[in-house]
Structures are given as structure tokens and as C-alpha cells.
Design a protein around this motif. Structure first.
Motif, PDB file in Angstrom:
ATOM      1  N   MET A 304       0.856  -1.180   0.000  1.00  0.00           N
ATOM      2  CA  MET A 304       0.000   0.000   0.000  1.00  0.00           C
ATOM      3  C   MET A 304       0.894   1.232   0.000  1.00  0.00           C
ATOM      4  O   MET A 304       1.808   1.334   0.824  1.00  0.00           O
ATOM      5  CB  MET A 304      -0.896   0.012   1.233  1.00  0.00           C
ATOM      6  CG  MET A 304      -1.965   1.100   1.284  1.00  0.00           C
ATOM      7  SD  MET A 304      -1.418   2.772   1.706  1.00  0.00           S
ATOM      8  CE  MET A 304      -0.630   2.548   3.287  1.00  0.00           C
ATOM      9  N   VAL A 305       0.659   2.157  -0.919  1.00  0.00           N
ATOM     10  CA  VAL A 305       1.399   3.421  -0.963  1.00  0.00           C
ATOM     11  C   VAL A 305       0.397   4.561  -0.866  1.00  0.00           C
ATOM     12  O   VAL A 305      -0.587   4.605  -1.611  1.00  0.00           O
ATOM     13  CB  VAL A 305       2.238   3.550  -2.251  1.00  0.00           C
ATOM     14  CG1 VAL A 305       2.948   4.907  -2.293  1.00  0.00           C
ATOM     15  CG2 VAL A 305       3.253   2.420  -2.344  1.00  0.00           C
ATOM     16  N   ASN A 306       0.625   5.470   0.065  1.00  0.00           N
ATOM     17  CA  ASN A 306      -0.259   6.619   0.214  1.00  0.00           C
ATOM     18  C   ASN A 306      -0.084   7.598  -0.938  1.00  0.00           C
ATOM     19  O   ASN A 306       1.032   7.815  -1.421  1.00  0.00           O
ATOM     20  CB  ASN A 306       0.028   7.346   1.526  1.00  0.00           C
ATOM     21  CG  ASN A 306      -0.637   6.682   2.715  1.00  0.00           C
ATOM     22  OD1 ASN A 306      -1.768   6.213   2.627  1.00  0.00           O
ATOM     23  ND2 ASN A 306       0.058   6.626   3.834  1.00  0.00           N
ATOM     24  N   ILE A 307      -1.189   8.179  -1.373  1.00  0.00           N
ATOM     25  CA  ILE A 307      -1.162   9.274  -2.333  1.00  0.00           C
ATOM     26  C   ILE A 307      -1.169  10.569  -1.530  1.00  0.00           C
ATOM     27  O   ILE A 307      -2.136  10.856  -0.810  1.00  0.00           O
ATOM     28  CB  ILE A 307      -2.378   9.238  -3.277  1.00  0.00           C
ATOM     29  CG1 ILE A 307      -2.421   7.930  -4.070  1.00  0.00           C
ATOM     30  CG2 ILE A 307      -2.368  10.440  -4.212  1.00  0.00           C
ATOM     31  CD1 ILE A 307      -3.718   7.728  -4.843  1.00  0.00           C
ATOM     32  N   LEU A 308      -0.092  11.329  -1.630  1.00  0.00           N
ATOM     33  CA  LEU A 308       0.025  12.589  -0.909  1.00  0.00           C
ATOM     34  C   LEU A 308      -0.188  13.751  -1.871  1.00  0.00           C
ATOM     35  O   LEU A 308       0.196  13.689  -3.041  1.00  0.00           O
ATOM     36  CB  LEU A 308       1.403  12.703  -0.246  1.00  0.00           C
ATOM     37  CG  LEU A 308       1.771  11.585   0.725  1.00  0.00           C
ATOM     38  CD1 LEU A 308       3.153  11.818   1.312  1.00  0.00           C
ATOM     39  CD2 LEU A 308       0.737  11.454   1.843  1.00  0.00           C
ATOM     40  N   GLY A 309      -0.799  14.795  -1.371  1.00  0.00           N
ATOM     41  CA  GLY A 309      -1.037  15.963  -2.193  1.00  0.00           C
ATOM     42  C   GLY A 309       0.255  16.529  -2.755  1.00  0.00           C
ATOM     43  O   GLY A 309       1.251  16.648  -2.038  1.00  0.00           O
ATOM     44  N   GLY A 310       0.241  16.857  -4.045  1.00  0.00           N
ATOM     45  CA  GLY A 310       1.444  17.357  -4.694  1.00  0.00           C
ATOM     46  C   GLY A 310       1.098  18.237  -5.873  1.00  0.00           C
ATOM     47  O   GLY A 310       0.297  19.173  -5.753  1.00  0.00           O
ATOM     48  N   ALA A 311       1.669  17.900  -7.024  1.00  0.00           N
ATOM     49  CA  ALA A 311       1.540  18.754  -8.207  1.00  0.00           C
ATOM     50  C   ALA A 311       0.201  18.604  -8.919  1.00  0.00           C
ATOM     51  O   ALA A 311      -0.171  19.461  -9.722  1.00  0.00           O
ATOM     52  CB  ALA A 311       2.682  18.453  -9.188  1.00  0.00           C
ATOM     53  N   VAL A 312      -0.522  17.521  -8.659  1.00  0.00           N
ATOM     54  CA  VAL A 312      -1.781  17.254  -9.373  1.00  0.00           C
ATOM     55  C   VAL A 312      -2.953  17.804  -8.571  1.00  0.00           C
ATOM     56  O   VAL A 312      -3.196  17.381  -7.434  1.00  0.00           O
ATOM     57  CB  VAL A 312      -1.967  15.744  -9.608  1.00  0.00           C
ATOM     58  CG1 VAL A 312      -3.295  15.474 -10.297  1.00  0.00           C
ATOM     59  CG2 VAL A 312      -0.818  15.190 -10.424  1.00  0.00           C
ATOM     60  N   ASP A 313      -3.687  18.751  -9.146  1.00  0.00           N
ATOM     61  CA  ASP A 313      -4.857  19.311  -8.472  1.00  0.00           C
ATOM     62  C   ASP A 313      -6.126  18.501  -8.771  1.00  0.00           C
ATOM     63  O   ASP A 313      -6.979  18.338  -7.907  1.00  0.00           O
ATOM     64  CB  ASP A 313      -5.083  20.760  -8.911  1.00  0.00           C
ATOM     65  CG  ASP A 313      -4.002  21.702  -8.404  1.00  0.00           C
ATOM     66  OD1 ASP A 313      -3.527  21.482  -7.278  1.00  0.00           O
ATOM     67  OD2 ASP A 313      -3.635  22.636  -9.133  1.00  0.00           O
ATOM     68  N   ASP A 314      -6.257  18.005  -9.980  1.00  0.00           N
ATOM     69  CA  ASP A 314      -7.470  17.289 -10.392  1.00  0.00           C
ATOM     70  C   ASP A 314      -7.202  15.786 -10.347  1.00  0.00           C
ATOM     71  O   ASP A 314      -6.776  15.176 -11.340  1.00  0.00           O
ATOM     72  CB  ASP A 314      -7.868  17.733 -11.803  1.00  0.00           C
ATOM     73  CG  ASP A 314      -9.245  17.214 -12.205  1.00  0.00           C
ATOM     74  OD1 ASP A 314      -9.732  16.263 -11.551  1.00  0.00           O
ATOM     75  OD2 ASP A 314      -9.818  17.737 -13.179  1.00  0.00           O
ATOM     76  N   LEU A 315      -7.453  15.184  -9.187  1.00  0.00           N
ATOM     77  CA  LEU A 315      -7.193  13.749  -9.028  1.00  0.00           C
ATOM     78  C   LEU A 315      -8.145  12.916  -9.872  1.00  0.00           C
ATOM     79  O   LEU A 315      -7.776  11.832 -10.342  1.00  0.00           O
ATOM     80  CB  LEU A 315      -7.315  13.357  -7.555  1.00  0.00           C
ATOM     81  CG  LEU A 315      -6.324  14.007  -6.590  1.00  0.00           C
ATOM     82  CD1 LEU A 315      -6.609  13.554  -5.169  1.00  0.00           C
ATOM     83  CD2 LEU A 315      -4.886  13.688  -6.974  1.00  0.00           C
ATOM     84  N   ASP A 316      -9.368  13.403 -10.072  1.00  0.00           N
ATOM     85  CA  ASP A 316     -10.327  12.642 -10.875  1.00  0.00           C
ATOM     86  C   ASP A 316      -9.833  12.503 -12.313  1.00  0.00           C
ATOM     87  O   ASP A 316      -9.939  11.430 -12.925  1.00  0.00           O
ATOM     88  CB  ASP A 316     -11.692  13.318 -10.853  1.00  0.00           C
ATOM     89  CG  ASP A 316     -12.364  13.208  -9.496  1.00  0.00           C
ATOM     90  OD1 ASP A 316     -11.987  12.314  -8.726  1.00  0.00           O
ATOM     91  OD2 ASP A 316     -13.254  14.024  -9.208  1.00  0.00           O
ATOM     92  N   ALA A 317      -9.298  13.587 -12.880  1.00  0.00           N
ATOM     93  CA  ALA A 317      -8.775  13.518 -14.241  1.00  0.00           C
ATOM     94  C   ALA A 317      -7.533  12.639 -14.302  1.00  0.00           C
ATOM     95  O   ALA A 317      -7.337  11.883 -15.257  1.00  0.00           O
ATOM     96  CB  ALA A 317      -8.457  14.926 -14.753  1.00  0.00           C
TER      97      ALA A 317
END
Length: 374
Positions: A304-317
Motif C-alpha cells: 500500500m502506498v499513500n497518495i500525498l497531495g502534490g503537483a496534481v490538483d485534479d485527481l479525478d482527471a
């Protein structure tokens, strides 16, 4: 709408993933959310927006609900005792939650049980810290998480922020450890306990970055010791639901308890896709005193790897990009606004080869965090 069977206090991603398990089990959840757009409120229709520190709000949420559980450990214990006196089963209860809320009480209780922990002492002044000895780790006794409220102190100046915080403080020895492990168990009120495989958790800047299940190359004796330790702590403290025992594996081959969490835990997210019964399903089964499900792994390895907020603003896209690049991973997004370093989701990969699972999970997570395409 059928009456709720379980109230959940707190609207974060843990409650969101409880709903995923509740749908399959046919369990109706009622949620107390901090705001109308928080993670769990997006998926739990029956929710109330309010303050978990307000007793009347809690009473409104749990009305006609026999059992109460939690997304976090911060509800005032005196409110939980009132709810219990009024006929609601709080699971875990306030007497158990105390040891997840207050690190000094936790250290004292575990030491009294003979559970190995780092050397520690409550400190109120710089003189107390000097007497304890440096280097040390200084922690707020309440409220710290994900590296917040924790300071590594090698010289007295390193402790300025800790003493300026105005919080109660605990000093612990700076442990020379090989790695961090986590032992998860589920325990029901009737006393049934199941233990998940012991996992390795890897941190970055005080935040859990990835989890490997099972912990690679773990000595069988230490594996058995970690599971037995978690089962004993759950029983002795009267925990109902999931208990996560975070451990140091020291360089000289010992296990020391670092932290306790009495709720589903980041180090157990791999179980959604990688275990026969997820930690979220077993938490619901446990707090409702249903028979617990098997906790074994479905595959030799899960990462399991956490997704941390970074350069991508639109996670859905970006989801389409990630799934096209790494189709054989499982993606879990939490419906949270992206902020730098914030946990906004996780990915899980599993299979017979650890290196392959690590590559796939890391690659998919990086696509969400960094926005790269290859």
C-alpha cells in the motif's frame, strides 16, 4: 430508511471506508461529520453536521442508535460515559480510548503490564528534559499525529518549539531501530480476536508513506511476539474493534511499542484488497459483536502506498492516466481537496513478487502525486 445500526463519530477517510464495508454487510451507518463536504459525508447519506465535543450534538446523532464507534480518538471521554449511561454502547469505550488519547497514560499502563516500551518520562520544564537526557524524542501527550507534535531533540535548542506549544509533553529515548512494524488485531465484545499479518511501515517526514504486508524477512519469533503482544494489549485494555500497535524493531532484535490506535489504521489499508476480510469490515463486525472474518492475506505480498497531495490538483482527471499506466493496481481516493503532503488516497498492488508489487504501487501513487506520465 431503516433505523441506523451504528453511529460513527468523525467524517474522515476511515469512516468513508467503513461505509464501503457497511454496504456489503447491509449495515446502516449514521455519521457525525465536521462539515457537509468532508470525506465520509460524501458517501454516507444519513449524516449530521456538528461538533463532536458538544454533548447535545452527540446525543442527536446517536438517538435510537444502539452502538457508537469512531473515525478518530478525540471525543471527550466524559461525553462517552454519559452516552453509555444513557444506553449506547461506545466501542471502543472511554476507559480503553484513554490510552490512545494520552501517551503518558498509555506508557504508564503498558509498563504496568510489562509490555516493552521506550524509556519515557513526563516533562514540564527544560530542567526535566536535561535530567531525562539527550538525545530524546519529545511528544505532546495528546493530539499529535503524522509527525505533528513530535520533535527529535539532540540539543536543548531543538526543544524550543515543544515548550512553546504550551502542551503537556512526554520525553522518550531516541530508539536505535531497524524499521517500524505494525500489528493489527480485531476484538469483539465477546472476546473473539483475530490478528492480521504483521506489516512493515515506511515513513517520510513523519508520515506513513508505504506499507508492506507481510513485513519482509521478519524473524518468525518476532512475528509471533508482535501478534501476541497486540492480542494481549487488546484484551487487557478492553479494546473493541480494531487495535493497531505500532512497533519499533530495534537493531538488537527487540520489539518496543511506539503508539496505539483504537480504530482502523493507515497500516491496515492494504487489507481492503489484500486480506480475506478488510480491517474496516472486521471493525464493523467487532463493534456490532458479529463473528469476525479471517484476517489472512489473499496473496504472498501486498503493498500500500499513500497518495500525498502534490503537483496534481485534479485527481479525478489523473485517475484515468494512472489506471491506463498501471491497470493492475487498486486505487482509493478520499474526496479531499489537494494540499501539499496531505493524504488524499492510496493505491494497493499485490501478487507473488514483492519487487513487482512495490514498483506498481509506487508508480501509480507517483502519477497522482507528481503528475508524471511515465
Amino acid at each position: 430508511m431503516p433505523p441506523p445500526q451504528l453511529a460513527v463519530i468523525g467524517g474522515g477517510q476511515l469512516a468513508r471506508m467503513m461505509q464501503q464495508a457497511a454496504v456489503g454487510l447491509g449495515i446502516h451507518l449514521r455519521l457525525l461529520a465536521e462539515a457537509p463536504d468532508v470525506s465520509a459525508a460524501q458517501v454516507i447519506v444519513d449524516h449530521v453536521v456538528g461538533d463532536y465535543t458538544d454533548l447535545d450534538t452527540l446525543r442527536t446523532v446517536v438517538a435510537a442508535t444502539p452502538v457508537v464507534t469512531f473515525d478518530h480518538e478525540h471525543v471527550p471521554p466524559e461525553h462517552l460515559r454519559t452516552l453509555e449511561a444513557e444506553g449506547h454502547a461506545c466501542r471502543p469505550g472511554p476507559d480503553a480510548l484513554l490510552y490512545a488519547q494520552d501517551k503518558s497514560d498509555m506508557r504508564s499502563r503498558l509498563s504496568g503490564l510489562g509490555v516493552p516500551c521506550p524509556r519515557s518520562a513526563v516533562i514540564a520544564s527544560r530542567a526535566d528534559l536535561e535530567e531525562f537526557g539527550l538525545p530524546a524524542v519529545v511528544k505532546t501527550t495528546r493530539g499529535g499525529y503524522d509527525g505533528k507534535g513530535v520533535w527529535v531533540v539532540r540539543a536543548m535548542a531543538d526543544a524550543d518549539a515543544a515548550f512553546d506549544s504550551g502542551r503537556g509533553l512526554l520525553a522518550e529515548e531516541l530508539v536505535d531501530f531497524r524499521r517500524e512494524l505494525s500489528a493489527l488485531v480485531a476484538r469483539s465484545p465477546s472476546g473473539q480476536v483475530v490478528a492480521y499479518p504483521v506489516v512493515e511501515s515506511r515513513q517520510a517526514d513523519g508520515v506513513c508513506a508505504e506499507v508492506i504486508a507481510p513485513a519482509p524477512d521478519l524473524d518468525p519469533a518476532l512475528d509471533a511476539q508482535a501478534r501476541a503482544m497486540a492480542e494481549r494489549i487488546a484484551t487487557e485494555l478492553g479494546v473493541t474493534g480494531i487495535l493497531a500497535v505500532e512497533l519499533f524493531e530495534t537493531t538488537d532484535g527487540r520489539l518496543l511499542v511506539n503508539e496505539l490506535a483504537m480504530r482502523p489504521h493507515n497500516t491496515g489499508h492494504w487489507t481492503i484488497d489484500g486480506a480475506h476480510t478488510s480491517q474496516f469490515e472486521n471493525h464493523l463486525r467487532a463493534v456490532l459483536d458479529l463473528p469476525l472474518g479471517p484476517a489472512g492475506a489473499r496473496s504472498p505480498w501486498a503493498v500500500m502506498v499513500n497518495i500525498l497531495g502534490g503537483a496534481v490538483d485534479d485527481l479525478d482527471a489523473q485517475r484515468a492516466v494512472a489506471l491506463a499506466a498501471v491497470p493492475d493496481v487498486r486505487v482509493h481516493l478520499y474526496g479531499k481537496a489537494v494540499k501539499a503532503g496531505r493524504k488524499v488516497g492510496h493505491v494497493t498492488a499485490y501478487g507473488p513478487d514483492l519487487d513487482d508489487a512495490l514498483f506498481r504501487a509506487r508508480h501509480a501513487a507517483h502519477l497522482f502525486t507528481d503528475g508524471v506520465t511515465s
